[in-house]
Design a protein around this motif. Sequence first.
Motif, short mmCIF file in Angstrom:
data_model
loop_
_atom_site.label_atom_id
_atom_site.label_comp_id
_atom_site.label_asym_id
_atom_site.label_seq_id
_atom_site.Cartn_x
_atom_site.Cartn_y
_atom_site.Cartn_z
N GLY A 107 0.81 -1.21 0.00
CA GLY A 107 0.00 0.00 0.00
C GLY A 107 0.84 1.26 0.00
O GLY A 107 0.61 2.20 -0.76
N TYR A 108 1.87 1.27 0.86
CA TYR A 108 2.76 2.43 0.92
C TYR A 108 3.65 2.52 -0.33
O TYR A 108 4.08 3.61 -0.70
CB TYR A 108 3.61 2.37 2.18
N LEU A 109 3.92 1.39 -0.95
CA LEU A 109 4.69 1.41 -2.20
C LEU A 109 3.91 2.15 -3.28
O LEU A 109 4.47 2.98 -4.01
CB LEU A 109 5.00 -0.02 -2.64
N ILE A 110 2.62 1.86 -3.40
CA ILE A 110 1.79 2.51 -4.42
C ILE A 110 1.64 4.00 -4.13
O ILE A 110 1.81 4.84 -5.02
CB ILE A 110 0.41 1.83 -4.50
N SER A 111 1.34 4.34 -2.88
CA SER A 111 1.19 5.76 -2.54
C SER A 111 2.50 6.52 -2.73
O SER A 111 2.50 7.66 -3.21
CB SER A 111 0.68 5.92 -1.11
N GLY A 112 3.61 5.89 -2.37
CA GLY A 112 4.90 6.54 -2.55
C GLY A 112 5.29 6.68 -4.01
O GLY A 112 5.87 7.70 -4.41
N ALA A 113 4.96 5.67 -4.83
CA ALA A 113 5.26 5.76 -6.26
C ALA A 113 4.48 6.89 -6.91
O ALA A 113 4.99 7.62 -7.77
CB ALA A 113 4.94 4.43 -6.95
N GLY A 114 3.21 7.06 -6.51
CA GLY A 114 2.43 8.17 -7.04
C GLY A 114 3.03 9.51 -6.65
O GLY A 114 3.09 10.43 -7.48
N ALA A 115 3.48 9.63 -5.41
CA ALA A 115 4.09 10.89 -4.97
C ALA A 115 5.40 11.16 -5.69
O ALA A 115 5.71 12.31 -6.03
CB ALA A 115 4.32 10.85 -3.46
N ALA A 116 6.18 10.10 -5.96
CA ALA A 116 7.45 10.29 -6.67
C ALA A 116 7.21 10.75 -8.10
O ALA A 116 7.90 11.64 -8.61
CB ALA A 116 8.23 8.97 -6.66
N SER A 117 6.22 10.15 -8.77
CA SER A 117 5.92 10.57 -10.14
C SER A 117 5.35 11.99 -10.14
O SER A 117 5.56 12.75 -11.10
CB SER A 117 4.94 9.60 -10.79
N PHE A 118 4.65 12.36 -9.07
CA PHE A 118 4.15 13.72 -8.96
C PHE A 118 5.31 14.71 -8.95
O PHE A 118 5.23 15.80 -9.55
CB PHE A 118 3.32 13.87 -7.69
N LEU A 119 6.39 14.36 -8.26
CA LEU A 119 7.56 15.24 -8.22
C LEU A 119 8.11 15.46 -9.62
O LEU A 119 8.44 16.59 -10.00
CB LEU A 119 8.64 14.63 -7.32
N LEU A 120 8.20 14.40 -10.41
CA LEU A 120 8.71 14.53 -11.78
C LEU A 120 7.81 15.41 -12.63
O LEU A 120 8.27 16.28 -13.37
CB LEU A 120 8.86 13.14 -12.41
N TYR A 121 6.50 15.18 -12.53
CA TYR A 121 5.57 16.01 -13.30
C TYR A 121 5.54 17.44 -12.78
O TYR A 121 5.28 18.39 -13.55
CB TYR A 121 4.16 15.40 -13.25
N GLY A 122 5.80 17.62 -11.48
CA GLY A 122 5.88 18.97 -10.94
C GLY A 122 7.05 19.75 -11.53
O GLY A 122 6.93 20.94 -11.83
N LEU A 123 8.18 19.07 -11.71
CA LEU A 123 9.33 19.72 -12.36
C LEU A 123 9.00 20.08 -13.80
O LEU A 123 9.40 21.14 -14.30
CB LEU A 123 10.55 18.79 -12.30
N TRP A 124 8.27 19.18 -14.47
CA TRP A 124 7.85 19.46 -15.83
C TRP A 124 6.90 20.67 -15.85
O TRP A 124 6.98 21.53 -16.73
CB TRP A 124 7.17 18.23 -16.43
N ASP A 125 6.01 20.75 -14.86
CA ASP A 125 5.06 21.85 -14.80
C ASP A 125 5.79 23.18 -14.59
O ASP A 125 5.43 24.21 -15.18
CB ASP A 125 4.06 21.60 -13.68
N GLN A 126 6.84 23.15 -13.75
CA GLN A 126 7.62 24.37 -13.55
C GLN A 126 8.31 24.80 -14.84
O GLN A 126 8.33 25.98 -15.18
CB GLN A 126 8.64 24.17 -12.43
#
Length: 365
Positions: A107-126
């Motif tokens: 469960g924490y692996l899935i939630s953490g993977a989503g948060a990690a990909s969010f960081l990558l897309y956040g850099l793209w958004d910036q």
Amino acid sequence: MTASAVATTAARSVPRGLVPASFVLGGTVVSLVGLTWDIQWHTDVGPDTFFTLPHLFLYSGSAISGIASLIVVLMTTAAERRGKAVDPMVGGRAVSVFGRTFAAPVGYLISGAGAASFLLYGLWDQWWHGLYGFDAVIASPPHIGLLLSISITMVGAVMVFSVARNERWGLYGTIGGAAVLLTFSMVTVLGLQALPRGIVNSVNVGVAFLSVMILIMGGRALNRRGGALTVAVVVAAIQAVFWWFSPWATEVYANATGLPLRDYTDGVPALPAMIPMCLVIVGVAVELLHKLPAPIVGAVGGLIVTACAPLQHVLVYDGSWPRSATSYVATVVLGTLFGALAGLLGRRFGQMLRHLAPAKETSHA
């Protein structure tokens, strides 16, 4: 030492119970607040930049969930390296990651993977904001990636709580997590607007598919009467709160930053208006028909959502009923078919959630 004592000792090696799970779910709630605020900002004010208060809510929510997930993964890894068995009730069974470099509760692996990909897309958004400046709409490529990443984190939150559904906090958390996921999913459906326009309203069909699937999934995961209906009621409560919050927060923030509201705003909260107002009726139908095959239950739910969608549009936006009967009937038929698929998948996904911690259920048998 007895097996229960071993499990208790091992459980102390990693955070368990309400505390870490609540941080994951709490982060998704913060992101949801940021999303409804951001959508209303795009609707009532218009363009924005990377560093706005709604964006910071989105980013901080994902960061809270991600950091909590990372801490649990690191502590689980340390416990396994010391030769201590990890209680599968801590977010599900631990799985090996990167060649057994880490041991992560699923469960924490899935939630953490989503948060990690969010960081990558956040850099793209910036980068996107730096290249193009203001965003005029919410459906930019990096935004779509951000929304999907948060959705993955929300799925992980549901998994974490559903493992402990026999506990009071696990039961409430599963209901809350499913409700947050359903509410958030209404925005990702907007991506269907990119499909070629035909006689079918693809957005209404997508809304029916996701809402029915998550309702049935939540009911099956809880495996108790009233589960799906309770999720629908919580969604309705979120809808009511956001109906007031979204325009209010947007106006207050616009006044604080010296930006005017658009003259042609209709005053309708954008995200709450996307949520089907008939979900409680769908929840009742799911409960009454729970003994029937899942595709039939889902088909009824899809029928209700797509049939009521034009009525909601008329009531909320003071619009008119679809002029084309063919388009309306085609949308309802396709919504019913996708509802059947949603019923099947929702039942399967709910069963998968129940199997995250089979050892716990066996111990009670």
